[in-house]
Design a protein around this motif. Structure first.
Motif, PDB file in Angstrom:
ATOM      1  N   GLU A   1      70.123  56.501  30.528  1.00  0.00           N
ATOM      2  CA  GLU A   1      68.695  56.681  30.800  1.00  0.00           C
ATOM      3  C   GLU A   1      68.471  57.806  31.805  1.00  0.00           C
ATOM      4  N   LYS A   2      69.302  57.867  32.833  1.00  0.00           N
ATOM      5  CA  LYS A   2      69.155  58.897  33.874  1.00  0.00           C
ATOM      6  C   LYS A   2      69.359  60.296  33.309  1.00  0.00           C
ATOM      7  N   ASN A   3      70.424  60.484  32.541  1.00  0.00           N
ATOM      8  CA  ASN A   3      70.708  61.812  31.994  1.00  0.00           C
ATOM      9  C   ASN A   3      69.669  62.251  30.975  1.00  0.00           C
ATOM     10  N   LEU A   4      69.281  61.334  30.100  1.00  0.00           N
ATOM     11  CA  LEU A   4      68.283  61.679  29.089  1.00  0.00           C
ATOM     12  C   LEU A   4      66.950  62.042  29.729  1.00  0.00           C
ATOM     13  N   THR A   5      66.549  61.302  30.746  1.00  0.00           N
ATOM     14  CA  THR A   5      65.290  61.582  31.428  1.00  0.00           C
ATOM     15  C   THR A   5      65.346  62.927  32.143  1.00  0.00           C
ATOM     16  N   LYS A   6      66.450  63.193  32.825  1.00  0.00           N
ATOM     17  CA  LYS A   6      66.605  64.476  33.523  1.00  0.00           C
ATOM     18  C   LYS A   6      66.543  65.634  32.544  1.00  0.00           C
ATOM     19  N   TRP A   7      67.199  65.482  31.422  1.00  0.00           N
ATOM     20  CA  TRP A   7      67.260  66.541  30.411  1.00  0.00           C
ATOM     21  C   TRP A   7      65.883  66.814  29.799  1.00  0.00           C
ATOM     22  N   LEU A   8      65.173  65.745  29.442  1.00  0.00           N
ATOM     23  CA  LEU A   8      63.964  65.892  28.638  1.00  0.00           C
ATOM     24  C   LEU A   8      62.699  66.085  29.460  1.00  0.00           C
ATOM     25  N   SER A   9      62.765  65.901  30.763  1.00  0.00           N
ATOM     26  CA  SER A   9      61.557  65.865  31.593  1.00  0.00           C
ATOM     27  C   SER A   9      60.778  67.180  31.604  1.00  0.00           C
ATOM     28  N   LYS A  10      61.449  68.290  31.341  1.00  0.00           N
ATOM     29  CA  LYS A  10      60.754  69.588  31.429  1.00  0.00           C
ATOM     30  C   LYS A  10      60.032  69.982  30.139  1.00  0.00           C
ATOM     31  N   TYR A  11      60.164  69.185  29.089  1.00  0.00           N
ATOM     32  CA  TYR A  11      59.584  69.552  27.797  1.00  0.00           C
ATOM     33  C   TYR A  11      58.305  68.771  27.509  1.00  0.00           C
ATOM     34  N   ASP A  12      57.416  69.395  26.733  1.00  0.00           N
ATOM     35  CA  ASP A  12      56.200  68.733  26.259  1.00  0.00           C
ATOM     36  C   ASP A  12      56.392  68.378  24.789  1.00  0.00           C
ATOM     37  N   PHE A  13      56.677  67.122  24.524  1.00  0.00           N
ATOM     38  CA  PHE A  13      56.982  66.701  23.158  1.00  0.00           C
ATOM     39  C   PHE A  13      55.733  66.423  22.332  1.00  0.00           C
ATOM     40  N   SER A  14      54.571  66.520  22.928  1.00  0.00           N
ATOM     41  CA  SER A  14      53.345  66.254  22.182  1.00  0.00           C
ATOM     42  C   SER A  14      52.969  67.424  21.280  1.00  0.00           C
ATOM     43  N   VAL A  15      53.602  68.574  21.465  1.00  0.00           N
ATOM     44  CA  VAL A  15      53.192  69.777  20.736  1.00  0.00           C
ATOM     45  C   VAL A  15      53.878  69.899  19.377  1.00  0.00           C
ATOM     46  N   ALA A  16      54.898  69.109  19.115  1.00  0.00           N
ATOM     47  CA  ALA A  16      55.704  69.292  17.898  1.00  0.00           C
ATOM     48  C   ALA A  16      55.204  68.409  16.762  1.00  0.00           C
ATOM     49  N   ALA A  17      54.875  69.050  15.628  1.00  0.00           N
ATOM     50  CA  ALA A  17      54.588  68.298  14.407  1.00  0.00           C
ATOM     51  C   ALA A  17      55.901  68.067  13.683  1.00  0.00           C
ATOM     52  N   PRO A  18      56.129  66.876  13.135  1.00  0.00           N
ATOM     53  CA  PRO A  18      57.420  66.591  12.495  1.00  0.00           C
ATOM     54  C   PRO A  18      57.739  67.560  11.365  1.00  0.00           C
ATOM     55  N   LYS A  19      58.925  68.136  11.413  1.00  0.00           N
ATOM     56  CA  LYS A  19      59.424  69.049  10.383  1.00  0.00           C
ATOM     57  C   LYS A  19      60.785  68.525   9.904  1.00  0.00           C
ATOM     58  N   ASN A  20      61.253  69.076   8.814  1.00  0.00           N
ATOM     59  CA  ASN A  20      62.588  68.758   8.312  1.00  0.00           C
ATOM     60  C   ASN A  20      63.563  69.826   8.798  1.00  0.00           C
ATOM     61  N   ILE A  21      64.521  69.421   9.594  1.00  0.00           N
ATOM     62  CA  ILE A  21      65.470  70.361  10.193  1.00  0.00           C
ATOM     63  C   ILE A  21      66.840  70.143   9.571  1.00  0.00           C
ATOM     64  N   ALA A  22      67.384  71.198   8.974  1.00  0.00           N
ATOM     65  CA  ALA A  22      68.706  71.135   8.374  1.00  0.00           C
ATOM     66  C   ALA A  22      69.768  71.483   9.408  1.00  0.00           C
TER      67      ALA A  22
ATOM     68  N   VAL B   1      73.339  65.007   3.580  1.00  0.00           N
ATOM     69  CA  VAL B   1      73.264  65.754   2.324  1.00  0.00           C
ATOM     70  C   VAL B   1      74.663  66.173   1.892  1.00  0.00           C
ATOM     71  N   GLU B   2      75.029  65.858   0.660  1.00  0.00           N
ATOM     72  CA  GLU B   2      76.336  66.255   0.139  1.00  0.00           C
ATOM     73  C   GLU B   2      76.258  67.549  -0.668  1.00  0.00           C
ATOM     74  N   GLY B   3      75.183  67.744  -1.394  1.00  0.00           N
ATOM     75  CA  GLY B   3      75.041  68.933  -2.219  1.00  0.00           C
ATOM     76  C   GLY B   3      74.254  70.021  -1.517  1.00  0.00           C
ATOM     77  N   LYS B   4      73.383  70.667  -2.265  1.00  0.00           N
ATOM     78  CA  LYS B   4      72.592  71.783  -1.755  1.00  0.00           C
ATOM     79  C   LYS B   4      71.487  71.291  -0.829  1.00  0.00           C
ATOM     80  N   LEU B   5      71.297  71.985   0.272  1.00  0.00           N
ATOM     81  CA  LEU B   5      70.211  71.664   1.186  1.00  0.00           C
ATOM     82  C   LEU B   5      68.891  72.125   0.578  1.00  0.00           C
ATOM     83  N   GLU B   6      67.911  71.241   0.571  1.00  0.00           N
ATOM     84  CA  GLU B   6      66.603  71.574   0.018  1.00  0.00           C
ATOM     85  C   GLU B   6      65.511  70.964   0.880  1.00  0.00           C
ATOM     86  N   ASN B   7      64.300  71.523   0.761  1.00  0.00           N
ATOM     87  CA  ASN B   7      63.100  70.978   1.412  1.00  0.00           C
ATOM     88  C   ASN B   7      63.258  70.866   2.922  1.00  0.00           C
ATOM     89  N   PHE B   8      63.666  71.963   3.549  1.00  0.00           N
ATOM     90  CA  PHE B   8      63.778  71.975   5.008  1.00  0.00           C
ATOM     91  C   PHE B   8      62.936  73.123   5.558  1.00  0.00           C
TER      92      PHE B   8
END
Length: 352
Positions: free
Chosen positions: A73-94, A152-159
């Motif tokens: 919990e301590k490390n994750l909080t320290k790492w993520l505290s500087k970012y604004d996560f409200s700005v990101a719309a969900p995308k598909n990341i390959a 994904v085992e085959g070709k990456l698609e829809n990302f």
């Protein structure tokens, strides 16, 4: 899912992994999911070497221990505290992952999910089992992850964007193939050590950890030494003698014999202690079982060179001899905020 919900699932994963920090695999009855996952993970660790000959139980336990220490919990909080996560719309990341060391792609996997995106994972043929197992644990800990994780085992698609890791050759292919997508393309990098001859035996012993962990296969493994003129390698060889058992591992021994023979047939001058060769060479990338070295005249000139060549370097170890160096023995224990290639993955994911 809220960020706190996702963090909580990864904290549970860290607690689960903490039971496997060494070969004893000490079971903690309070850890979530042990009834379903403990014995299966114990077996998977033992089978890892059959899946990849370099993944000995010792090396897999070390990788697991590193992630167990990071996912608190301590490390994750320290790492993520500087970012604004409200700005990101969900995308598909390959993710196209490497397989040189156990769980080498886990940080990208973690970053994508915590950023609120969906992850499409194409694992390396050399590391096909560990990450899917941990993904199943995460889904058990937080079922909403089920629709956000796809292998994904085959070709990456829809990302919508891609993070790919490979060699310099495959990077050129990735850059062309993914030219129309936001991307992070990682190439070959190596790590270096800067010595001045004042290092203690303890420092040099820790440097041995930086060299031999994962048999030298990681980009954070030290493969190049910078030493002053008239440097004596005797203390270095005396200190790293404690790592001599590495030569009893067949795959490493085969590389040692082969690379030493190639060097000798080419009439290169070598220093050799029976399990590691040292060769003077300007390159950063040395073969397995070998470390290159180069002399420097003064630290200011070396500092400028390291800055000019930073795209070839993952990290540098020294006793504060050069800027941004890290202590001996710590290359394979990066913090969550120590990004590969110094590219802030989370910032990238929040701005695509």
């Amino acid at each position: 899912m809220t960020l706190d919900t996702k963090k909580s699932a990864f904290v549970k994963l860290g607690e689960f992994l903490n039971q496997f920090k060494d070969k004893n695999c000490t079971k903690n009855e309070t850890v979530f999911g042990n009834d379903l996952f403990f014995e299966k993970f114990t077996d998977l660790i033992q089978l890892s070497q059959s899946h990849n000959g370099w993944y000995t139980p010792e090396q897999v336990h070390f990788a697991i221990a590193s992630w167990a220490e990071a996912l608190t919990e301590k490390n994750l909080t320290k790492w993520l505290s500087k970012y604004d996560f409200s700005v990101a719309a969900p995308k598909n990341i390959a993710l196209i992952l490497a397989g040189n060391i156990p769980l080498v792609g886990f940080h990208d996997f973690l970053s994508v999910l915590l950023s609120g995106h969906n992850v499409l994972v194409k694992t390396s043929s050399n590391d096909q089992h560990l990450l899917p197992f941990l993904a199943n644990y995460l889904i058990a800990a937080e079922p909403d992850f089920k629709n956000k994780i796809t292998f994904v085992e085959g070709k990456l698609e829809n990302f919508d964007a891609v993070i790919a890791t490979g060699s310099n050759n495959t990077a050129r292919y990735f850059e062309y193939y993914f030219k129309d997508k936001p991307s992070i393309i990682r190439k070959n990098r190596n790590s270096a050590a800067v010595l001045n001859g004042q290092e203690t035996k303890e420092h040099l012993l820790a440097l041995g950890e930086d060299i031999f962990r994962y048999f030298g296969l990681g980009c954070r493994n030290v493969s190049k030494l910078f030493v002053p003129k008239d440097y004596s390698f005797e203390p270095f060889f005396e200190a790293i003698f404690e790592y001599q058992d590495v030569i009893h591992y067949e795959k490493y021994a085969n590389n040692y014999d082969y690379n030493k023979a190639v060097f000798l047939m080419s009439n290169f001058k070598l220093l050799d202690n029976g399990f590691l060769t040292i060769k003077e060479d300007s390159s950063y990338s040395s073969p397995i079982s070998s470390v290159f070295y180069e002399y420097y005249e003064n630290l200011e000139d070396l500092q400028k060179r390291l800055e000019d060549e930073n795209e070839q370097i993952q990290c540098i170890v020294s006793n504060n001899l050069v800027k941004n160096s890290i202590p001996f023995g710590t290359t394979q224990k990066p913090n969550l905020w120590d990004y590969a290639d110094n590219i802030d993955t989370v910032s990238f994911l929040l701005t695509i």
